[in-house]
Design a protein around this motif. Structure first.
Motif, PDB file in Angstrom:
ATOM      1  N   HIS A 180       0.846  -1.200   0.000  1.00  7.11           N
ATOM      2  CA  HIS A 180       0.000   0.000   0.000  1.00  7.11           C
ATOM      3  C   HIS A 180       0.880   1.248   0.000  1.00  7.11           C
ATOM      4  N   ARG A 181       1.833   1.273  -0.895  1.00  5.33           N
ATOM      5  CA  ARG A 181       2.816   2.352  -0.887  1.00  5.33           C
ATOM      6  C   ARG A 181       2.208   3.684  -1.306  1.00  5.33           C
ATOM      7  N   PHE A 182       1.284   3.653  -2.279  1.00  5.12           N
ATOM      8  CA  PHE A 182       0.743   4.903  -2.824  1.00  5.12           C
ATOM      9  C   PHE A 182      -0.769   4.994  -2.614  1.00  5.12           C
ATOM     10  N   SER A 183      -1.269   4.362  -1.578  1.00 12.68           N
ATOM     11  CA  SER A 183      -2.721   4.346  -1.365  1.00 12.68           C
ATOM     12  C   SER A 183      -3.041   4.683   0.081  1.00 12.68           C
ATOM     13  N   ARG A 184      -4.255   5.140   0.272  1.00 14.42           N
ATOM     14  CA  ARG A 184      -4.790   5.407   1.611  1.00 14.42           C
ATOM     15  C   ARG A 184      -5.654   4.223   1.998  1.00 14.42           C
ATOM     16  N   VAL A 185      -5.311   3.572   3.069  1.00 15.81           N
ATOM     17  CA  VAL A 185      -5.943   2.303   3.418  1.00 15.81           C
ATOM     18  C   VAL A 185      -6.268   2.299   4.904  1.00 15.81           C
ATOM     19  N   ALA A 186      -7.286   1.509   5.257  1.00 19.79           N
ATOM     20  CA  ALA A 186      -7.673   1.392   6.664  1.00 19.79           C
ATOM     21  C   ALA A 186      -6.599   0.632   7.437  1.00 19.79           C
ATOM     22  N   ALA A 187      -6.365   1.057   8.650  1.00 23.82           N
ATOM     23  CA  ALA A 187      -5.332   0.412   9.464  1.00 23.82           C
ATOM     24  C   ALA A 187      -5.688  -1.032   9.775  1.00 23.82           C
ATOM     25  N   THR A 188      -6.979  -1.330   9.931  1.00 23.58           N
ATOM     26  CA  THR A 188      -7.390  -2.705  10.222  1.00 23.58           C
ATOM     27  C   THR A 188      -7.116  -3.635   9.055  1.00 23.58           C
ATOM     28  N   VAL A 189      -7.217  -3.119   7.824  1.00 19.96           N
ATOM     29  CA  VAL A 189      -6.933  -3.944   6.643  1.00 19.96           C
ATOM     30  C   VAL A 189      -5.462  -4.339   6.615  1.00 19.96           C
ATOM     31  N   VAL A 190      -4.595  -3.376   6.871  1.00 23.92           N
ATOM     32  CA  VAL A 190      -3.159  -3.667   6.880  1.00 23.92           C
ATOM     33  C   VAL A 190      -2.820  -4.618   8.021  1.00 23.92           C
ATOM     34  N   TYR A 191      -3.447  -4.421   9.157  1.00 21.67           N
ATOM     35  CA  TYR A 191      -3.149  -5.281  10.314  1.00 21.67           C
ATOM     36  C   TYR A 191      -3.600  -6.726  10.063  1.00 21.67           C
ATOM     37  N   ASN A 192      -4.748  -6.896   9.430  1.00 20.00           N
ATOM     38  CA  ASN A 192      -5.208  -8.252   9.114  1.00 20.00           C
ATOM     39  C   ASN A 192      -4.271  -8.940   8.116  1.00 20.00           C
ATOM     40  N   GLU A 193      -3.735  -8.174   7.169  1.00 19.08           N
ATOM     41  CA  GLU A 193      -2.742  -8.742   6.259  1.00 19.08           C
ATOM     42  C   GLU A 193      -1.447  -9.075   6.999  1.00 19.08           C
ATOM     43  N   PHE A 194      -1.128  -8.267   7.962  1.00 23.53           N
ATOM     44  CA  PHE A 194       0.120  -8.463   8.707  1.00 23.53           C
ATOM     45  C   PHE A 194       0.078  -9.719   9.568  1.00 23.53           C
ATOM     46  N   ILE A 195      -1.054  -9.996  10.201  1.00 18.78           N
ATOM     47  CA  ILE A 195      -1.139 -11.138  11.118  1.00 18.78           C
ATOM     48  C   ILE A 195      -1.417 -12.447  10.391  1.00 18.78           C
ATOM     49  N   ASN A 196      -1.501 -12.426   9.065  1.00 17.89           N
ATOM     50  CA  ASN A 196      -1.671 -13.682   8.335  1.00 17.89           C
ATOM     51  C   ASN A 196      -0.459 -14.597   8.501  1.00 17.89           C
ATOM     52  N   ASP A 197       0.682 -14.010   8.725  1.00 15.50           N
ATOM     53  CA  ASP A 197       1.870 -14.803   9.030  1.00 15.50           C
ATOM     54  C   ASP A 197       1.806 -15.206  10.497  1.00 15.50           C
ATOM     55  N   MET A 254       1.387  -8.096  18.790  1.00 12.45           N
ATOM     56  CA  MET A 254       1.304  -6.785  19.422  1.00 12.45           C
ATOM     57  C   MET A 254       1.295  -6.879  20.940  1.00 12.45           C
ATOM     58  N   ASN A 255       0.818  -7.990  21.498  1.00 11.79           N
ATOM     59  CA  ASN A 255       0.798  -8.102  22.958  1.00 11.79           C
ATOM     60  C   ASN A 255       2.194  -8.246  23.545  1.00 11.79           C
ATOM     61  N   SER A 256       3.222  -8.400  22.701  1.00 14.48           N
ATOM     62  CA  SER A 256       4.607  -8.453  23.180  1.00 14.48           C
ATOM     63  C   SER A 256       5.350  -7.148  22.917  1.00 14.48           C
ATOM     64  N   THR A 257       4.640  -6.108  22.488  1.00 16.76           N
ATOM     65  CA  THR A 257       5.258  -4.817  22.208  1.00 16.76           C
ATOM     66  C   THR A 257       4.812  -3.796  23.253  1.00 16.76           C
ATOM     67  N   GLN A 258       5.252  -2.559  23.079  1.00 14.80           N
ATOM     68  CA  GLN A 258       4.886  -1.496  24.017  1.00 14.80           C
ATOM     69  C   GLN A 258       3.500  -0.925  23.749  1.00 14.80           C
ATOM     70  N   TRP A 259       2.873  -1.303  22.631  1.00 14.97           N
ATOM     71  CA  TRP A 259       1.539  -0.803  22.294  1.00 14.97           C
ATOM     72  C   TRP A 259       0.495  -1.850  22.675  1.00 14.97           C
ATOM     73  N   GLU A 260      -0.540  -1.397  23.331  1.00 20.37           N
ATOM     74  CA  GLU A 260      -1.583  -2.308  23.771  1.00 20.37           C
ATOM     75  C   GLU A 260      -2.693  -2.457  22.738  1.00 20.37           C
ATOM     76  N   THR A 261      -2.915  -1.415  21.933  1.00 19.45           N
ATOM     77  CA  THR A 261      -3.989  -1.445  20.939  1.00 19.45           C
ATOM     78  C   THR A 261      -3.458  -0.981  19.589  1.00 19.45           C
ATOM     79  N   LEU A 262      -4.207  -1.310  18.535  1.00 18.87           N
ATOM     80  CA  LEU A 262      -3.834  -0.879  17.193  1.00 18.87           C
ATOM     81  C   LEU A 262      -3.949   0.637  17.065  1.00 18.87           C
ATOM     82  N   THR A 263      -4.907   1.230  17.753  1.00 17.14           N
ATOM     83  CA  THR A 263      -5.068   2.687  17.704  1.00 17.14           C
ATOM     84  C   THR A 263      -3.836   3.394  18.257  1.00 17.14           C
ATOM     85  N   GLY A 264      -3.325   2.903  19.366  1.00 15.30           N
ATOM     86  CA  GLY A 264      -2.108   3.497  19.930  1.00 15.30           C
ATOM     87  C   GLY A 264      -0.921   3.357  19.000  1.00 15.30           C
TER      88      GLY A 264
END
Length: 234
Positions: A84-101, A107-117
Protein backbone atom coordinates in the motif's frame (compact mmCIF):
# COMPACT_ATOMS: atom_id res chain seq x y z
CA UNK A 1 -1.45 -48.12 15.87
CA UNK A 2 -1.29 -45.98 19.00
CA UNK A 3 -3.63 -43.17 19.88
CA UNK A 4 -1.03 -40.42 19.37
CA UNK A 5 0.79 -41.90 16.39
CA UNK A 6 1.86 -39.73 13.50
CA UNK A 7 -0.66 -41.15 10.98
CA UNK A 8 -3.73 -41.30 13.19
CA UNK A 9 -6.70 -39.14 12.15
CA UNK A 10 -6.37 -37.11 15.34
CA UNK A 11 -2.68 -36.33 14.72
CA UNK A 12 -3.40 -35.38 11.12
CA UNK A 13 -6.26 -33.11 12.25
CA UNK A 14 -4.03 -31.48 14.82
CA UNK A 15 -1.38 -30.74 12.20
CA UNK A 16 -3.99 -29.26 9.87
CA UNK A 17 -5.26 -27.04 12.65
CA UNK A 18 -1.75 -25.99 13.54
CA UNK A 19 -1.15 -24.72 10.01
CA UNK A 20 -3.97 -22.21 10.32
CA UNK A 21 -4.03 -18.94 12.25
CA UNK A 22 -4.92 -19.44 15.90
CA UNK A 23 -5.99 -16.91 18.49
CA UNK A 24 -3.26 -14.38 19.14
CA UNK A 25 -3.70 -14.37 22.91
CA UNK A 26 -2.62 -18.01 23.01
CA UNK A 27 0.74 -17.30 21.41
CA UNK A 28 4.00 -17.25 23.40
CA UNK A 29 6.32 -14.70 21.83
CA UNK A 30 9.38 -15.63 23.85
CA UNK A 31 9.17 -19.28 22.77
CA UNK A 32 7.51 -18.50 19.43
CA UNK A 33 4.92 -21.19 20.09
CA UNK A 34 1.25 -21.08 19.16
CA UNK A 35 -1.22 -22.82 21.46
CA UNK A 36 -4.71 -23.86 20.37
CA UNK A 37 -6.52 -23.12 23.63
CA UNK A 38 -6.02 -21.73 27.07
CA UNK A 39 -5.22 -25.13 28.60
CA UNK A 40 -2.38 -25.68 26.15
CA UNK A 41 -1.07 -22.21 26.96
CA UNK A 42 -1.14 -22.96 30.71
CA UNK A 43 0.72 -26.21 30.18
CA UNK A 44 3.27 -24.42 28.06
CA UNK A 45 3.81 -21.72 30.69
CA UNK A 46 4.61 -24.44 33.24
CA UNK A 47 7.14 -26.11 30.97
CA UNK A 48 10.87 -25.92 31.66
CA UNK A 49 11.74 -24.30 28.32
CA UNK A 50 9.27 -21.46 28.91
CA UNK A 51 10.63 -20.91 32.40
CA UNK A 52 14.15 -20.52 31.00
CA UNK A 53 12.94 -17.99 28.45
CA UNK A 54 11.16 -16.03 31.18
CA UNK A 55 14.37 -15.93 33.21
CA UNK A 56 16.12 -14.41 30.20
CA UNK A 57 13.28 -11.89 29.87
CA UNK A 58 13.53 -10.99 33.56
CA UNK A 59 17.21 -10.10 33.23
CA UNK A 60 16.57 -7.23 30.77
CA UNK A 61 12.84 -6.75 30.09
CA UNK A 62 13.11 -3.22 28.66
CA UNK A 63 15.63 -4.23 26.02
CA UNK A 64 13.60 -7.26 24.88
CA UNK A 65 10.35 -5.26 24.85
CA UNK A 66 11.90 -2.47 22.78
CA UNK A 67 13.40 -5.04 20.41
CA UNK A 68 10.00 -6.62 19.78
CA UNK A 69 8.47 -3.17 19.32
CA UNK A 70 11.06 -2.15 16.74
CA UNK A 71 10.69 -5.43 14.87
CA UNK A 72 6.87 -5.13 14.84
CA UNK A 73 7.02 -1.55 13.53
CA UNK A 74 9.65 -2.38 10.90
CA UNK A 75 7.71 -5.37 9.55
CA UNK A 76 4.46 -3.39 9.55
CA UNK A 77 6.04 -0.56 7.56
CA UNK A 78 7.64 -3.04 5.15
CA UNK A 79 4.18 -4.46 4.44
CA UNK A 80 2.85 -0.94 3.89
CA UNK A 81 5.73 -0.19 1.54
CA UNK A 82 5.18 -3.36 -0.51
CA UNK A 83 1.38 -3.50 -0.67
CA UNK A 84 0.00 0.00 0.00
CA UNK A 85 2.82 2.35 -0.89
CA UNK A 86 0.74 4.90 -2.82
CA UNK A 87 -2.72 4.35 -1.36
CA UNK A 88 -4.79 5.41 1.61
CA UNK A 89 -5.94 2.30 3.42
CA UNK A 90 -7.67 1.39 6.66
CA UNK A 91 -5.33 0.41 9.46
CA UNK A 92 -7.39 -2.70 10.22
CA UNK A 93 -6.93 -3.94 6.64
CA UNK A 94 -3.16 -3.67 6.88
CA UNK A 95 -3.15 -5.28 10.31
CA UNK A 96 -5.21 -8.25 9.11
CA UNK A 97 -2.74 -8.74 6.26
CA UNK A 98 0.12 -8.46 8.71
CA UNK A 99 -1.14 -11.14 11.12
CA UNK A 100 -1.67 -13.68 8.33
CA UNK A 101 1.87 -14.80 9.03
CA UNK A 102 1.49 -16.94 12.13
CA UNK A 103 5.09 -16.28 13.15
CA UNK A 104 4.83 -12.50 13.11
CA UNK A 105 5.71 -10.41 16.16
CA UNK A 106 2.49 -10.12 18.13
CA UNK A 107 1.30 -6.78 19.42
CA UNK A 108 0.80 -8.10 22.96
CA UNK A 109 4.61 -8.45 23.18
CA UNK A 110 5.26 -4.82 22.21
CA UNK A 111 4.89 -1.50 24.02
CA UNK A 112 1.54 -0.80 22.29
CA UNK A 113 -1.58 -2.31 23.77
CA UNK A 114 -3.99 -1.44 20.94
CA UNK A 115 -3.83 -0.88 17.19
CA UNK A 116 -5.07 2.69 17.70
CA UNK A 117 -2.11 3.50 19.93
CA UNK A 118 0.29 2.03 17.39
CA UNK A 119 -1.29 3.99 14.52
CA UNK A 120 -1.10 7.23 16.51
CA UNK A 121 2.57 6.56 17.17
CA UNK A 122 3.18 6.18 13.40
CA UNK A 123 1.53 9.53 12.79
CA UNK A 124 3.37 11.22 15.64
CA UNK A 125 6.78 10.03 14.40
CA UNK A 126 6.00 11.06 10.79
CA UNK A 127 6.35 7.55 9.35
CA UNK A 128 2.76 7.47 8.10
CA UNK A 129 0.05 10.00 7.43
CA UNK A 130 -2.79 9.17 9.83
CA UNK A 131 -6.42 10.28 9.46
CA UNK A 132 -9.37 9.52 11.69
CA UNK A 133 -12.60 8.87 9.79
CA UNK A 134 -16.08 7.66 10.82
CA UNK A 135 -15.13 4.17 9.59
CA UNK A 136 -11.93 4.07 11.60
CA UNK A 137 -8.29 5.04 11.26
CA UNK A 138 -6.78 5.39 7.78
CA UNK A 139 -3.06 5.52 7.10
CA UNK A 140 -0.88 6.45 4.13
CA UNK A 141 2.74 5.44 3.79
CA UNK A 142 5.26 8.29 3.82
CA UNK A 143 7.96 7.32 1.36
CA UNK A 144 10.82 9.03 3.17
CA UNK A 145 13.45 6.84 1.49
CA UNK A 146 12.39 7.95 -2.00
CA UNK A 147 12.25 11.58 -0.89
CA UNK A 148 15.77 11.38 0.52
CA UNK A 149 17.04 9.70 -2.64
CA UNK A 150 15.31 12.33 -4.78
CA UNK A 151 16.80 15.17 -2.71
CA UNK A 152 20.24 13.59 -2.89
CA UNK A 153 19.93 13.14 -6.64
CA UNK A 154 18.82 16.74 -7.15
CA UNK A 155 21.68 17.95 -4.95
CA UNK A 156 24.24 15.99 -6.97
CA UNK A 157 22.70 17.30 -10.18
CA UNK A 158 23.02 20.90 -8.98
CA UNK A 159 26.63 20.32 -7.97
CA UNK A 160 27.44 18.89 -11.41
CA UNK A 161 25.74 21.83 -13.13
CA UNK A 162 27.71 24.29 -10.99
CA UNK A 163 30.96 22.52 -11.88
CA UNK A 164 30.10 22.57 -15.59
CA UNK A 165 29.22 26.27 -15.45
CA UNK A 166 32.43 27.05 -13.61
CA UNK A 167 34.53 25.15 -16.14
CA UNK A 168 32.71 26.89 -19.00
CA UNK A 169 33.35 30.28 -17.39
CA UNK A 170 37.05 29.46 -16.96
CA UNK A 171 37.31 28.42 -20.61
CA UNK A 172 35.71 31.69 -21.71
CA UNK A 173 38.14 33.68 -19.58
CA UNK A 174 41.08 31.73 -21.01
CA UNK A 175 39.88 32.39 -24.56
CA UNK A 176 39.62 36.11 -23.81
CA UNK A 177 43.12 36.11 -22.37
CA UNK A 178 44.51 34.37 -25.46
CA UNK A 179 42.75 36.83 -27.77
CA UNK A 180 44.09 39.75 -25.77
CA UNK A 181 47.61 38.34 -26.00
CA UNK A 182 47.26 37.93 -29.76
CA UNK A 183 46.20 41.57 -30.18
CA UNK A 184 48.76 42.73 -27.68
CA UNK A 185 51.82 41.07 -29.24
CA UNK A 186 52.30 43.39 -32.30
CA UNK A 187 51.81 46.48 -30.16
CA UNK A 188 54.30 45.21 -27.63
CA UNK A 189 56.87 44.59 -30.38
CA UNK A 190 56.45 48.11 -31.72
CA UNK A 191 56.60 49.52 -28.22
CA UNK A 192 59.79 47.60 -27.45
CA UNK A 193 61.36 48.81 -30.70
CA UNK A 194 60.40 52.41 -29.93
CA UNK A 195 61.83 52.11 -26.44
CA UNK A 196 65.05 50.69 -27.81
CA UNK A 197 65.38 53.56 -30.32
CA UNK A 198 64.71 56.16 -27.64
CA UNK A 199 67.30 54.55 -25.44
CA UNK A 200 69.93 54.69 -28.18
CA UNK A 201 69.08 58.33 -28.88
CA UNK A 202 69.40 59.21 -25.26
CA UNK A 203 72.78 57.51 -25.10
CA UNK A 204 73.98 59.42 -28.15
CA UNK A 205 72.80 62.73 -26.73
CA UNK A 206 74.53 62.00 -23.47
CA UNK A 207 77.78 61.31 -25.26
CA UNK A 208 77.59 64.60 -27.20
CA UNK A 209 76.98 66.60 -24.07
CA UNK A 210 79.82 64.90 -22.30
CA UNK A 211 82.24 65.61 -25.17
CA UNK A 212 81.23 69.26 -25.43
CA UNK A 213 81.88 69.81 -21.75
CA UNK A 214 85.20 67.87 -21.65
CA UNK A 215 88.62 68.95 -20.31
CA UNK A 216 89.78 70.27 -23.73
CA UNK A 217 87.04 72.83 -23.81
CA UNK A 218 87.84 73.94 -20.27
CA UNK A 219 91.57 74.35 -21.14
CA UNK A 220 90.73 76.41 -24.22
CA UNK A 221 88.53 78.67 -22.13
CA UNK A 222 91.33 79.20 -19.63
CA UNK A 223 93.83 80.08 -22.40
CA UNK A 224 91.42 82.63 -23.88
CA UNK A 225 90.88 84.21 -20.47
CA UNK A 226 94.66 84.48 -19.84
CA UNK A 227 95.21 86.09 -23.24
CA UNK A 228 92.61 88.70 -22.40
CA UNK A 229 94.63 89.66 -19.34
CA UNK A 230 97.87 89.90 -21.32
CA UNK A 231 96.47 91.58 -24.34
CA UNK A 232 93.53 93.63 -23.21
CA UNK A 233 91.08 94.55 -25.90
CA UNK A 234 90.10 98.20 -26.40
Amino acid sequence: MGENDFLTPKAIANRIKAKGLQKLRWYCQMCRKQCRDVNRLKCHCLSESHQRQMQIFGQNPDRILSGYSEEFERNFLDLMKRSHRFSRVAATVVYNEFINDRHHVHMNSTQWETLTGFVKNLGRTGKCKVEEAPKGWFISYMDTDSEMLLKERMKNKRIKLDVVEEEKHEREIQKQIEKAEQFKTPWEAEENERKAVNKELNLERGMKIRFSLGRGSAAKAEKIESCRHIFPLG
